[in-house]
Write an enzyme that holds these catalytic residues in place. Sequence first.
Site: not given
Length: 133
Positions: A17-18
């Site tokens: 994810d980010a």
Amino acid sequence: MTSTFTWPVRVYYEDTDAGGVVYYANYLKFYERARTEMLRALDFHQDQLIAERQIIFVVRSVQVEYLIPARFNEQLQISADIGLLKSASMVFEQKIMRDQDLLSTATVRIGCLDSETMRPKKIPENLLLTLRQ
């Protein structure tokens, strides 16, 4: 029951994810790969089971614990153990490890269905016998 099966998985950038950690839903993909490869290692290929026996395995329920995050480029080991085996279902106890660190655990209940009617169907006897060894 069969001994613990393990499958190596490398964490790719697309798995994260980010924040740079494995996105929570991707752990389910890792668990799925280990179950599939366990069956393949026992010489039971899911595409053949569909074509020849008209059976599919479906996830009925999943319980996952996330303990330590996995990160990009790490090498993980995904295990699959059968905790319970019935005539038309099984329960897998699974773990994700990074070296000696336990990252996640899962209990996955799998049902065997007729691929045409989507109704419960008995697991083939030869597969049951193999899984019980």
